[in-house]
Design a protein around this motif. Structure first.
Motif, PDB file in Angstrom:
ATOM      1  N   PRO A  54      14.668   8.450  -6.648  1.00 50.07           N
ATOM      2  CA  PRO A  54      15.422   7.314  -4.906  1.00 50.07           C
ATOM      3  C   PRO A  54      14.622   7.811  -4.103  1.00 50.07           C
ATOM      4  CG  PRO A  54      17.188   9.372  -7.054  1.00 50.07           C
ATOM      5  CD  PRO A  54      15.149   9.617  -7.207  1.00 50.07           C
ATOM      6  N   VAL A  55      14.638   8.981  -4.022  1.00 50.57           N
ATOM      7  CA  VAL A  55      13.488   9.173  -2.647  1.00 50.57           C
ATOM      8  C   VAL A  55      12.398   8.587  -1.748  1.00 50.57           C
ATOM      9  CG1 VAL A  55      12.117  10.635  -1.089  1.00 50.57           C
ATOM     10  CG2 VAL A  55      14.226  11.594  -2.169  1.00 50.57           C
ATOM     11  N   VAL A  56      11.895   8.089  -2.991  1.00 55.37           N
ATOM     12  CA  VAL A  56      10.855   7.096  -2.997  1.00 55.37           C
ATOM     13  C   VAL A  56      10.300   5.728  -2.725  1.00 55.37           C
ATOM     14  CG1 VAL A  56       8.916   5.781  -3.987  1.00 55.37           C
ATOM     15  CG2 VAL A  56       9.353   8.083  -3.966  1.00 55.37           C
ATOM     16  N   VAL A  57      11.897   4.841  -3.248  1.00 52.97           N
ATOM     17  CA  VAL A  57      12.918   3.883  -2.967  1.00 52.97           C
ATOM     18  C   VAL A  57      13.296   3.983  -1.442  1.00 52.97           C
ATOM     19  CG1 VAL A  57      14.432   2.359  -3.860  1.00 52.97           C
ATOM     20  CG2 VAL A  57      13.327   3.428  -5.090  1.00 52.97           C
ATOM     21  N   VAL A  58      14.052   5.149  -0.845  1.00 53.96           N
ATOM     22  CA  VAL A  58      15.024   5.009   0.449  1.00 53.96           C
ATOM     23  C   VAL A  58      13.410   4.953   1.079  1.00 53.96           C
ATOM     24  CG1 VAL A  58      16.317   6.198   2.008  1.00 53.96           C
ATOM     25  CG2 VAL A  58      16.459   5.982  -0.400  1.00 53.96           C
ATOM     26  N   LEU A  59      12.152   5.694   1.159  1.00 58.23           N
ATOM     27  CA  LEU A  59      11.024   5.789   1.832  1.00 58.23           C
ATOM     28  C   LEU A  59      10.712   4.823   1.843  1.00 58.23           C
ATOM     29  CD1 LEU A  59       9.518   9.065   1.545  1.00 58.23           C
ATOM     30  CD2 LEU A  59      10.923   8.496   3.788  1.00 58.23           C
ATOM     31  N   ILE A  60      10.785   3.956   0.957  1.00 59.55           N
ATOM     32  CA  ILE A  60       9.903   2.030   0.776  1.00 59.55           C
ATOM     33  C   ILE A  60      10.690   1.587   1.692  1.00 59.55           C
ATOM     34  CG2 ILE A  60       9.186   0.606  -0.758  1.00 59.55           C
ATOM     35  CD1 ILE A  60       8.586   2.183  -2.757  1.00 59.55           C
ATOM     36  N   GLY A  61      11.747   1.568   1.345  1.00 62.89           N
ATOM     37  CA  GLY A  61      12.518   0.476   2.088  1.00 62.89           C
ATOM     38  C   GLY A  61      12.811   0.658   3.653  1.00 62.89           C
ATOM     39  N   ARG A  81       1.053  -1.072  -0.003  1.00 65.04           N
ATOM     40  CA  ARG A  81       0.139   0.054  -0.382  1.00 65.04           C
ATOM     41  C   ARG A  81       0.701   0.886   0.056  1.00 65.04           C
ATOM     42  NH1 ARG A  81      -5.067  -1.678   4.525  1.00 65.04           N
ATOM     43  NH2 ARG A  81      -5.773  -3.471   3.007  1.00 65.04           N
ATOM     44  N   LEU A  82       1.957   1.187   0.883  1.00 65.51           N
ATOM     45  CA  LEU A  82       2.946   2.403   1.013  1.00 65.51           C
ATOM     46  C   LEU A  82       4.082   2.397  -1.065  1.00 65.51           C
ATOM     47  CD1 LEU A  82       4.367   4.948   2.621  1.00 65.51           C
ATOM     48  CD2 LEU A  82       5.877   2.859   2.840  1.00 65.51           C
ATOM     49  N   ALA A  83       4.082   1.504  -1.266  1.00 70.12           N
ATOM     50  CA  ALA A  83       4.363   1.152  -2.879  1.00 70.12           C
ATOM     51  C   ALA A  83       3.588   1.938  -3.538  1.00 70.12           C
ATOM     52  CB  ALA A  83       4.648   0.051  -3.336  1.00 70.12           C
ATOM     53  N   LEU A  84       2.611   1.609  -3.804  1.00 68.49           N
ATOM     54  CA  LEU A  84       0.617   2.542  -4.451  1.00 68.49           C
ATOM     55  C   LEU A  84       1.086   4.167  -4.026  1.00 68.49           C
ATOM     56  CD1 LEU A  84      -1.770  -0.462  -4.456  1.00 68.49           C
ATOM     57  CD2 LEU A  84      -0.238  -0.042  -5.787  1.00 68.49           C
ATOM     58  N   MET A  85       1.167   4.153  -3.118  1.00 71.35           N
ATOM     59  CA  MET A  85       0.952   5.361  -2.295  1.00 71.35           C
ATOM     60  C   MET A  85       1.898   6.887  -3.571  1.00 71.35           C
ATOM     61  SD  MET A  85      -0.389   5.407   1.750  1.00 71.35           S
ATOM     62  CE  MET A  85      -0.155   7.093   1.911  1.00 71.35           C
ATOM     63  N   ALA A  86       3.304   5.438  -2.351  1.00 73.91           N
ATOM     64  CA  ALA A  86       4.319   6.168  -3.632  1.00 73.91           C
ATOM     65  C   ALA A  86       4.367   6.594  -5.343  1.00 73.91           C
ATOM     66  CB  ALA A  86       5.856   5.581  -3.430  1.00 73.91           C
ATOM     67  N   GLY A  87       3.627   5.647  -5.285  1.00 73.64           N
ATOM     68  CA  GLY A  87       3.394   4.945  -6.883  1.00 73.64           C
ATOM     69  C   GLY A  87       2.157   6.383  -7.603  1.00 73.64           C
ATOM     70  N   LEU A  88       2.154   6.507  -6.548  1.00 71.97           N
ATOM     71  CA  LEU A  88       0.759   7.579  -7.111  1.00 71.97           C
ATOM     72  C   LEU A  88       1.328   9.216  -6.470  1.00 71.97           C
ATOM     73  CD1 LEU A  88      -2.155   8.419  -7.547  1.00 71.97           C
ATOM     74  CD2 LEU A  88      -2.493   8.255  -5.232  1.00 71.97           C
ATOM     75  N   VAL A  89       2.165   9.197  -5.614  1.00 76.01           N
ATOM     76  CA  VAL A  89       2.596  10.330  -6.500  1.00 76.01           C
ATOM     77  C   VAL A  89       3.034  10.703  -6.868  1.00 76.01           C
ATOM     78  CG1 VAL A  89       4.372  12.273  -4.553  1.00 76.01           C
ATOM     79  CG2 VAL A  89       2.561  10.797  -3.222  1.00 76.01           C
ATOM     80  N   VAL A  90       4.428   9.685  -7.300  1.00 73.98           N
ATOM     81  CA  VAL A  90       5.006  10.011  -8.988  1.00 73.98           C
ATOM     82  C   VAL A  90       4.147  10.146  -9.853  1.00 73.98           C
ATOM     83  CG1 VAL A  90       6.877   8.488 -10.106  1.00 73.98           C
ATOM     84  CG2 VAL A  90       7.012   8.888  -7.377  1.00 73.98           C
ATOM     85  N   PHE A  91       2.679   9.245  -9.927  1.00 66.68           N
ATOM     86  CA  PHE A  91       2.430   9.098 -10.623  1.00 66.68           C
ATOM     87  C   PHE A  91       1.504  10.830 -11.036  1.00 66.68           C
ATOM     88  CE2 PHE A  91      -1.927   9.802 -12.932  1.00 66.68           C
ATOM     89  CZ  PHE A  91      -2.496   9.135 -14.035  1.00 66.68           C
ATOM     90  N   LEU A  92       1.273  11.468 -10.006  1.00 65.39           N
ATOM     91  CA  LEU A  92       1.037  13.134 -10.019  1.00 65.39           C
ATOM     92  C   LEU A  92       2.072  13.948 -10.583  1.00 65.39           C
ATOM     93  CD1 LEU A  92      -1.182  12.932  -6.534  1.00 65.39           C
ATOM     94  CD2 LEU A  92      -1.952  13.134  -9.247  1.00 65.39           C
ATOM     95  N   ASN A  93       3.312  13.272  -9.557  1.00 67.01           N
ATOM     96  CA  ASN A  93       4.681  14.775 -10.581  1.00 67.01           C
ATOM     97  C   ASN A  93       4.350  14.771 -11.448  1.00 67.01           C
ATOM     98  OD1 ASN A  93       5.743  16.278  -7.906  1.00 67.01           O
ATOM     99  ND2 ASN A  93       4.904  14.196  -7.450  1.00 67.01           N
ATOM    100  N   VAL A  94       4.021  13.536 -12.801  1.00 70.22           N
ATOM    101  CA  VAL A  94       4.177  13.315 -13.490  1.00 70.22           C
ATOM    102  C   VAL A  94       3.302  13.790 -14.626  1.00 70.22           C
ATOM    103  CG1 VAL A  94       4.495  11.714 -15.395  1.00 70.22           C
ATOM    104  CG2 VAL A  94       5.649  10.917 -13.796  1.00 70.22           C
ATOM    105  N   VAL A  95       2.167  13.725 -14.556  1.00 73.39           N
ATOM    106  CA  VAL A  95       0.777  14.743 -14.957  1.00 73.39           C
ATOM    107  C   VAL A  95       1.097  16.426 -14.495  1.00 73.39           C
ATOM    108  CG1 VAL A  95      -1.036  14.468 -14.434  1.00 73.39           C
ATOM    109  CG2 VAL A  95      -0.355  12.916 -14.396  1.00 73.39           C
ATOM    110  N   ALA A  96       1.699  16.271 -13.890  1.00 78.75           N
ATOM    111  CA  ALA A  96       1.939  17.651 -13.542  1.00 78.75           C
ATOM    112  C   ALA A  96       3.076  18.305 -14.372  1.00 78.75           C
ATOM    113  CB  ALA A  96       3.045  17.814 -12.119  1.00 78.75           C
ATOM    114  N   VAL A  97       4.215  17.493 -14.360  1.00 80.34           N
ATOM    115  CA  VAL A  97       4.970  18.103 -15.499  1.00 80.34           C
ATOM    116  C   VAL A  97       4.790  18.702 -16.739  1.00 80.34           C
ATOM    117  CG1 VAL A  97       7.375  17.752 -15.959  1.00 80.34           C
ATOM    118  CG2 VAL A  97       6.839  17.646 -14.109  1.00 80.34           C
ATOM    119  N   ALA A  98       3.584  17.197 -17.369  1.00 80.52           N
ATOM    120  CA  ALA A  98       3.375  17.336 -18.880  1.00 80.52           C
ATOM    121  C   ALA A  98       2.497  17.792 -19.082  1.00 80.52           C
ATOM    122  CB  ALA A  98       2.436  15.893 -18.830  1.00 80.52           C
ATOM    123  N   LEU A  99       1.436  18.510 -17.466  1.00 86.31           N
ATOM    124  CA  LEU A  99       0.535  20.026 -17.966  1.00 86.31           C
ATOM    125  C   LEU A  99       1.140  21.006 -18.073  1.00 86.31           C
ATOM    126  CD1 LEU A  99      -2.291  18.709 -15.403  1.00 86.31           C
ATOM    127  CD2 LEU A  99      -2.333  18.298 -18.045  1.00 86.31           C
TER     128      LEU A  99
END
Length: 444
Positions: A167-174, A13-31
């Motif tokens: 990297p921050v997301v990977v370290v936080l998940i670990g 679940r934490l990985a899904l939340m982190a993935g959602l945050v990364v996805f939202l940042n991708v969307v923000a950059v794309a927009l």
């Protein structure tokens, strides 16, 4: 159904939340760059300037510089000119695209956009920093067949999402995985303690350590409930054993008195009735001990020896009813992690059932690696609608032999579960009934 560990669930679940945050940042950059094309063009120009600056040798661009390929492959879309401080053009590629006035603009950095029918013409100028010669570059882009804008777009993703976030997301998940695993260690210890609980067996000591309040309350409540259940089970087993033992003496007296009666049909019927009563008493006594079987982990039971002893003990009972017992055992011992008394009780009940319900004929007992014991008769077989109901206490099939109590298979099932085994029904294709006693192999 096997449940997933809580550590795995929370980490996922934490990985899904982190993935959602990364996805939202991708969307923000794309927009952002999708709605601001000029910013993306500026980024593409800056990247081209950096490539030119790195390739320059003094005021010259080497003929084998990789950056030349873009201009050589797309002469209709890209052009550049190197201009010195006096305005003299030192080098140019695809000059037809460069407006004549562009080389005369001496501003440090500038970008202009000229609208055309086919595609806008983007003209930019840049003075290379850190130099004393005032070398400037004029860059022109008409369309983008080389995908400079796409490269700039991906570069922004890398700069704003890949470098700072991944990297921050990977370290936080670990780190969170380790923290969650350590935090749930007391709960895992309590679960392991609960798995070792057995009805009627001594309650093992609860896990020792700094348990969270909720886990400590759960362990304490479980221990108190188990103590009450163990007391009730102890009382029930004791009462059943006392009743069975109390009935044994009157049954023995009746058998002795029958021996003094003259032979006859009535005497023979009385013998059959008392024999059935004696078996019922024995079954009740076995049932009282079914849930209290102890299986030694460091010792194994030879199923061949138990099968040989049980078959020999029941041979007279089978002979009186016109049944032949056939025992098939391998030359090598077949070891199982089980309780010797439990194996004897289960096998005895299956063979007695086969003798009583299979009728005159052959009853086959076979010990097989696995480890397992097979018992088969050649009688009418089991009712089609028997199913799991046959292992419930007092169940009797239609047309069952009179005199039974319906406890035999129920005791077999309880005994097998009590020692970590199971009983399986295996109906033969050519008729009769077949049961298999399965056991765990030795664990040492």
């Amino acid at each position: 159904m096997t449940a997933r560990p809580l550590v795995q669930v929370l980490t996922r679940r934490l990985a899904l939340m982190a993935g959602l945050v990364v996805f939202l940042n991708v969307v923000a950059v794309a927009l952002y760059y999708g709605f601001d094309r000029r910013e993306l063009e500026t980024e593409a120009i800056e990247q081209m300037v950096d490539r030119m600056d790195q390739a320059l040798e003094g005021t010259e661009l080497p003929s084998d510089a990789p950056v030349r390929e873009i201009f050589a492959d797309h002469p209709e879309a890209y052009a550049f000119a190197l201009v010195d401080r006096s305005g003299e053009v030192l080098e140019v590629m695809n000059p037809a695209l460069i407006p004549p006035v562009a080389a005369a603009i001496f501003a440090d950095d500038w970008v202009t956009r000229l609208e055309r029918l086919d595609a806008p013409l983007i003209v930019a100028g840049h003075e290379f920093s850190g130099r004393n010669d005032g070398l400037r570059m004029v860059f022109v882009m008409a369309g983008d067949p080389a995908g400079l804008l796409a490269r700039a777009f991906l570069s922004e993703f890398y700069r704003h999402v890949g470098v700072p976030m991944v990297p921050v997301v990977v370290v936080l998940i670990g780190l969170n995985f380790l923290l969650i695993r350590r935090g749930l260690a007391p709960l895992a210890a309590a679960a392991a303690w609960a798995r070792d609980l057995r009805p009627g067996a001594a309650v093992p000591a609860p896990p020792i350590g700094d348990l969270p309040g909720e886990v400590a309350d759960l362990v304490d409540a479980t221990q108190r409930a188990l103590d009450r259940l163990s007391g009730a089970l102890e009382a029930e087993s004791r009462h059943a054993a006392e009743v069975a033992h109390a009935l044994r003496t009157p049954v023995a007296v009746l058998v002795a008195r029958l021996d003094a009666l003259a032979p006859g049909e009535t005497t023979q019927r009385l013998r059959a009735d008392i024999s059935a009563l004696s078996r019922t008493v024995t079954q009740v006594l076995a049932s009282s001990r079914a849930d209290r079987l102890e299986v030694a982990e460091d010792r194994a039971v030879d199923l061949c020896e138990v099968a040989r002893a049980v078959t020999a003990a029941l041979a007279p009972f089978a002979y009186d009813r016109g049944v032949e017992l056939a025992l098939d055992i391998p030359e090598q011992p077949v070891l199982a992690q089980a309780n010797p008394e439990g194996v004897e009780v289960a096998l005895s009940n299956l063979i007695e059932n086969a003798i009583l319900h299979g009728g005159p004929g052959l009853v086959e007992i076979a010990v097989r690696p696995g480890p397992a014991i097979h018992v088969r008769d050649h009688g009418p077989g089991l009712p089609r609608d028997a199913g799991p109901e046959m292992f419930k206490p007092f169940w009797r099939g239609v047309g069952a032999v009179p005199g039974g109590a319906g406890l035999g298979l129920a005791i077999v099932d309880r005994v097998q579960k009590g020692q970590g085994g199971r009983v399986e029904v295996d109906p033969p294709e050519d008729g009769g009934a077949s049961f298999i006693l399965h056991y765990e192999p030795p664990g040492f």
